[in-house]
Design an enzyme around this catalytic site. Structure first.
Site, PDB file in Angstrom:
ATOM      1  N   LYS A   3       0.844  -1.199   0.000  1.00 53.92           N
ATOM      2  CA  LYS A   3       0.000   0.000   0.000  1.00 53.92           C
ATOM      3  C   LYS A   3       0.885   1.257   0.000  1.00 53.92           C
ATOM      4  O   LYS A   3       0.691   2.167  -0.785  1.00 53.92           O
ATOM      5  CB  LYS A   3      -0.899  -0.039   1.235  1.00 53.92           C
ATOM      6  CG  LYS A   3      -1.900   1.075   1.323  1.00 53.92           C
ATOM      7  CD  LYS A   3      -2.845   0.832   2.503  1.00 53.92           C
ATOM      8  CE  LYS A   3      -3.715   2.047   2.767  1.00 53.92           C
ATOM      9  NZ  LYS A   3      -4.593   1.875   3.913  1.00 53.92           N
ATOM     10  N   GLU A  41      10.542  -4.665   4.585  1.00 52.80           N
ATOM     11  CA  GLU A  41      10.623  -6.051   4.132  1.00 52.80           C
ATOM     12  C   GLU A  41      10.318  -6.157   2.638  1.00 52.80           C
ATOM     13  O   GLU A  41      11.049  -6.787   1.865  1.00 52.80           O
ATOM     14  CB  GLU A  41       9.614  -6.932   4.897  1.00 52.80           C
ATOM     15  CG  GLU A  41       9.919  -7.117   6.373  1.00 52.80           C
ATOM     16  CD  GLU A  41       9.315  -6.027   7.256  1.00 52.80           C
ATOM     17  OE1 GLU A  41       9.004  -4.924   6.745  1.00 52.80           O
ATOM     18  OE2 GLU A  41       9.162  -6.293   8.463  1.00 52.80           O
ATOM     19  N   GLY A  98      -4.911  -2.262   5.264  1.00 57.66           N
ATOM     20  CA  GLY A  98      -4.111  -3.367   4.730  1.00 57.66           C
ATOM     21  C   GLY A  98      -4.755  -4.729   4.956  1.00 57.66           C
ATOM     22  O   GLY A  98      -4.862  -5.551   4.046  1.00 57.66           O
ATOM     23  N   ARG A  99      -5.226  -4.962   6.184  1.00 59.21           N
ATOM     24  CA  ARG A  99      -5.780  -6.291   6.493  1.00 59.21           C
ATOM     25  C   ARG A  99      -7.177  -6.483   5.924  1.00 59.21           C
ATOM     26  O   ARG A  99      -7.789  -7.536   6.107  1.00 59.21           O
ATOM     27  CB  ARG A  99      -5.754  -6.538   8.004  1.00 59.21           C
ATOM     28  CG  ARG A  99      -6.443  -5.470   8.839  1.00 59.21           C
ATOM     29  CD  ARG A  99      -6.096  -5.615  10.318  1.00 59.21           C
ATOM     30  NE  ARG A  99      -6.585  -4.502  11.124  1.00 59.21           N
ATOM     31  CZ  ARG A  99      -5.970  -3.335  11.278  1.00 59.21           C
ATOM     32  NH1 ARG A  99      -4.832  -3.110  10.642  1.00 59.21           N
ATOM     33  NH2 ARG A  99      -6.458  -2.390  12.042  1.00 59.21           N
ATOM     34  N   GLU A 117      -4.840  -7.350  15.106  1.00 61.21           N
ATOM     35  CA  GLU A 117      -4.359  -6.023  14.742  1.00 61.21           C
ATOM     36  C   GLU A 117      -5.501  -5.009  14.834  1.00 61.21           C
ATOM     37  O   GLU A 117      -5.291  -3.827  15.071  1.00 61.21           O
ATOM     38  CB  GLU A 117      -3.761  -6.030  13.324  1.00 61.21           C
ATOM     39  CG  GLU A 117      -2.817  -4.866  13.086  1.00 61.21           C
ATOM     40  CD  GLU A 117      -1.981  -4.999  11.833  1.00 61.21           C
ATOM     41  OE1 GLU A 117      -0.775  -4.739  11.884  1.00 61.21           O
ATOM     42  OE2 GLU A 117      -2.529  -5.362  10.776  1.00 61.21           O
ATOM     43  N   HIS A 177      -4.621 -34.134  17.057  1.00 56.69           N
ATOM     44  CA  HIS A 177      -3.519 -35.006  17.470  1.00 56.69           C
ATOM     45  C   HIS A 177      -2.398 -34.232  18.132  1.00 56.69           C
ATOM     46  O   HIS A 177      -1.293 -34.752  18.281  1.00 56.69           O
ATOM     47  CB  HIS A 177      -3.010 -35.794  16.262  1.00 56.69           C
ATOM     48  CG  HIS A 177      -4.063 -36.701  15.718  1.00 56.69           C
ATOM     49  ND1 HIS A 177      -4.154 -38.031  16.059  1.00 56.69           N
ATOM     50  CD2 HIS A 177      -5.116 -36.436  14.911  1.00 56.69           C
ATOM     51  CE1 HIS A 177      -5.211 -38.560  15.450  1.00 56.69           C
ATOM     52  NE2 HIS A 177      -5.817 -37.609  14.744  1.00 56.69           N
ATOM     53  N   LYS A 237       9.358  -1.035  14.509  1.00 56.20           N
ATOM     54  CA  LYS A 237       9.916  -0.701  13.188  1.00 56.20           C
ATOM     55  C   LYS A 237      10.909   0.445  13.312  1.00 56.20           C
ATOM     56  O   LYS A 237      11.983   0.416  12.721  1.00 56.20           O
ATOM     57  CB  LYS A 237       8.786  -0.237  12.249  1.00 56.20           C
ATOM     58  CG  LYS A 237       7.887  -1.313  11.733  1.00 56.20           C
ATOM     59  CD  LYS A 237       7.070  -0.714  10.589  1.00 56.20           C
ATOM     60  CE  LYS A 237       5.710  -1.316  10.468  1.00 56.20           C
ATOM     61  NZ  LYS A 237       4.844  -0.611   9.553  1.00 56.20           N
TER      62      LYS A 237
HETATM   63  C1  G6Q Z   1      -2.635  -4.035   7.955  1.00 64.67           C
HETATM   64  C2  G6Q Z   1      -1.423  -3.347   8.303  1.00 64.67           C
HETATM   65  C3  G6Q Z   1      -0.138  -4.012   7.870  1.00 64.67           C
HETATM   66  C4  G6Q Z   1       0.277  -3.717   6.448  1.00 64.67           C
HETATM   67  C5  G6Q Z   1       1.721  -4.149   6.257  1.00 64.67           C
HETATM   68  C6  G6Q Z   1       2.213  -3.916   4.854  1.00 64.67           C
HETATM   69  O1  G6Q Z   1      -3.737  -3.648   8.189  1.00 64.67           O
HETATM   70  O2  G6Q Z   1      -1.512  -2.029   7.869  1.00 64.67           O
HETATM   71  O3  G6Q Z   1      -0.164  -5.393   8.050  1.00 64.67           O
HETATM   72  O4  G6Q Z   1      -0.561  -4.363   5.548  1.00 64.67           O
HETATM   73  O5  G6Q Z   1       2.539  -3.471   7.170  1.00 64.67           O
HETATM   74  O6  G6Q Z   1       2.120  -2.569   4.512  1.00 64.67           O
HETATM   75  P1  G6Q Z   1       2.263  -2.120   3.026  1.00 64.67           P
HETATM   76  O7  G6Q Z   1       1.176  -2.729   2.231  1.00 64.67           O
HETATM   77  O8  G6Q Z   1       2.203  -0.632   3.038  1.00 64.67           O
HETATM   78  O9  G6Q Z   1       3.610  -2.625   2.562  1.00 64.67           O
END
Ligand code: G6Q
Length: 536
Positions: free
Chosen positions: A206, A212, A267-268, A353, A384, A504
């Site tokens: 996003k 990462e 994001g989620r 989250e 199990h 972070k």
């Molecule tokens: C979700 C969070 C988080 C996000 C990641 C990746 O709701 O905001 O999990 O999706 O940190 O972020 P980017 O899509 O910006 O790389």
């Protein structure tokens, strides 16, 4: 908003829990021969049995009363109509617009966002078809056979989960891999056996700034350039899913090959936006749209069904019930469908989250528990290993069982065995096995206490016809809305995630301290020693 613990609904539930705590699920069933009907909802192709819970009609009406007192009706309306309910970030929360029909009208700052949603869906379709019919060629003219999604958190968990869940519907001539971790092992393993000439990277981010993802994306670009020997190759082997056009262009991806989304999609909550590009390539646009339709059907159910018959409302209230009135610290989710193996991990982010917060919308510290820890594994595997604790341990673990009437494969005895196990687990948890029953089997008296199952352990069972794309959409939306209900009761903002920031920032401080060994360290003694240990 009034403090939750100062509401009438809270006080009534506190009083009520004292009464009902002493009645077991077994007794509740004995008291009400119609319990299975009274606590079961069948709608939108979902059979939701919540009769094996420590509740009666009074519990239900008190919980629903609390939801009303907390303004749930109004909050639902506010979310669906694009009010900026993500107050800390001053954003609308409109993942529901991602699956709205093309003729819907949903406004953010006066502008209908639905046409733009459908424009992006159309662009995704065009691209997915080009990959699937091999008209999109790699730099050397070969068709793309491997798709690697690079993303993390919300830009990874949804795509991985959906790919696994819908693998049955996927184009088996294509290989899909997912890279999320900054640990180089993840990237190194993901490209094993892949030909760069036939590999497409979808950089899903996003913000397009995430450490990462950008590290993995740069390593991927290096791999392509080293193998194909030309800067121009990037254009044929990389596309981006992002809201940050400038950063995408700076990376070297043609913005014509960028699939956008919007700040009102968390994001989620983005796997049904363009973050789902890998899903659409895998299963095809038609199946992707069937999934969106499933999401939308559940949105409609949530928005329009009275609370008494509303699946996500009841689910959310049950989570509140056990978390706040029984001290439950976790909630388990057990899909009896192996393709849903990543579903619990996806839900962990969605729930934890969103609602793992100790500050209310008003900025005050809560005086009650918020999100439980969500966890789970597919059945029957979990049986199990950790089910021992759920049956005979000292924790109360409310569980969700998710099953399907029809298997996707035709391997006759498997499905009956699978479903029998799911049903049996709910029965065993609720009703257990008494000492007399154990004795009647001729058990040695010394072993009797070890073989007793107290029962009285709550669970919900969700039965659907088959794991179709539409069913997956419904299941995800059902949990999204349940999480929303919990957040409304707890009075927190379920749509920011400030708790992930500090680590972070501190990592950014430590990176140069690992790389430049002369830098003087100014952390606490433990942190300094860890850095020095690594430096040596
Ligand atoms: C979700 C969070 C988080 C996000 C990641 C990746 O709701 O905001 O999990 O999706 O940190 O972020 P980017 O899509 O910006 O790389």
């Amino acid at each position: 908003m009034k403090n939750l613990t100062a509401t009438d609904g809270w006080a009534r539930l506190i009083a009520h829990v004292d009464e009902i705590k002493h009645t077991s699920i077994k007794e509740l069933f004995a008291q009400n021969s119609d319990r299975r009907n009274d606590f079961c909802i069948e709608d939108e192709g979902i059979y939701f049995d919540y009769s094996k819970h420590r509740i009666n009609q009074t519990t239900l009406s008190l919980l629903i009363g609390l939801a009303r007192e907390r303004g749930l009706e109004d909050r639902i309306r506010a979310m669906f109509t694009g009010e900026k309910i993500n107050a800390t970030e001053k954003r609308a929360v409109l993942h529901t617009a991602l699956r709205a029909p093309a003729d819907a009208d949903i406004r953010v700052d006066g502008e209908n966002v639905v046409p733009e949603v459908h424009r992006v869906l159309g662009k995704m379709k065009g691209f997915a078809e080009q990959i699937r019919d091999e008209s999109w060629k790699g730099f050397t003219g070969k068709p793309i056979k491997n798709i690697v999604n690079i993303g993390i958190g919300g830009s990874d968990l949804g795509p991985v989960m959906a790919y696994e869940a819908l693998k049955f519907y996927s184009d088996r001539s294509l290989t899909f891999r997912f890279v999320s971790n900054v640990d180089g092992n993840d990237f190194a393993e993901a490209i094993q056996g892949l030909s760069p000439e036939e590999t497409l990277f979808i950089v899903s981010s996003k913000t397009f700034t995430t450490l990462e993802t950008m590290t993995n994306a740069r390593t991927a670009r290096e791999w392509i350039l080293t193998s194909l020997g030309d800067e121009q190759a990037t254009a044929r082997h990389f596309v981006a899913v992002s809201t940050n056009e400038t950063a995408v262009a700076d990376f070297g991806i043609d913005t014509a090959n960028m699939f956008g989304f919007w700040d009102w999609v968390g994001g989620r909550y983005s796997m049904d936006a363009s973050i789902g590009l890998s899903t659409m390539i895998a299963v095809g646009p038609e199946n992707f749209h069937a999934m969106l339709k499933g999401f939308h059907q559940m949105d409609e159910h949530f928005q329009n069904t009275p609370f008494e018959q509303n699946i996500p409302v009841i689910m959310g209230l049950l989570t509140v019930w056990y978390t706040n009135f029984f001290g439950a610290q976790t909630q388990a989710v057990f899909p009896y469908e192996n393709n849903l193996k990543r579903f619990p991990a996806y839900l962990q982010q969605l729930a934890m989250e969103s609602n793992g917060k100790y500050v209310t919308l008003e900025g005050e510290k809560v005086a009650y528990r918020t999100s439980p820890v969500f966890w789970g594994e597919p059945g029957t595997n979990g049986q199990h290993s950790f089910y021992q604790l759920i049956h005979q341990g000292t924790h109360l673990v409310p569980a969700d069982f998710i099953g399907f009437k029809h298997a996707l494969h035709t391997l006759p005895p498997h499905q009956d065995y699978l479903v029998a196990n799911m049903i049996a687990q709910g029965e065993a948890l609720a009703f257990g096995k008494t000492a007399d029953e154990v004795r009647s089997e001729g058990t040695d008296e010394a072993l009797v206490p070890h073989k007793v199952f107290e029962g009285n352990r709550p669970s919900s069972t969700f039965f659907l016809e088959e794991l179709t794309p539409g069913a997956l959409g419904k299941l995800i939306a059902m949990y999204e809305h349940s999480v929303f209900v919990q957040g409304v009761i707890w009075g927190i903002n379920s749509f920011d995630q400030m708790g992930v920031e500090l680590g972070k920032v501190l990592a950014q401080n430590i990176i140069p301290e690992l790389q430049e060994k002369e830098v003087t360290l100014g952390h606490d003694s433990s942190t300094n020693a860890l850095i020095e240990y690594y430096r040596k």
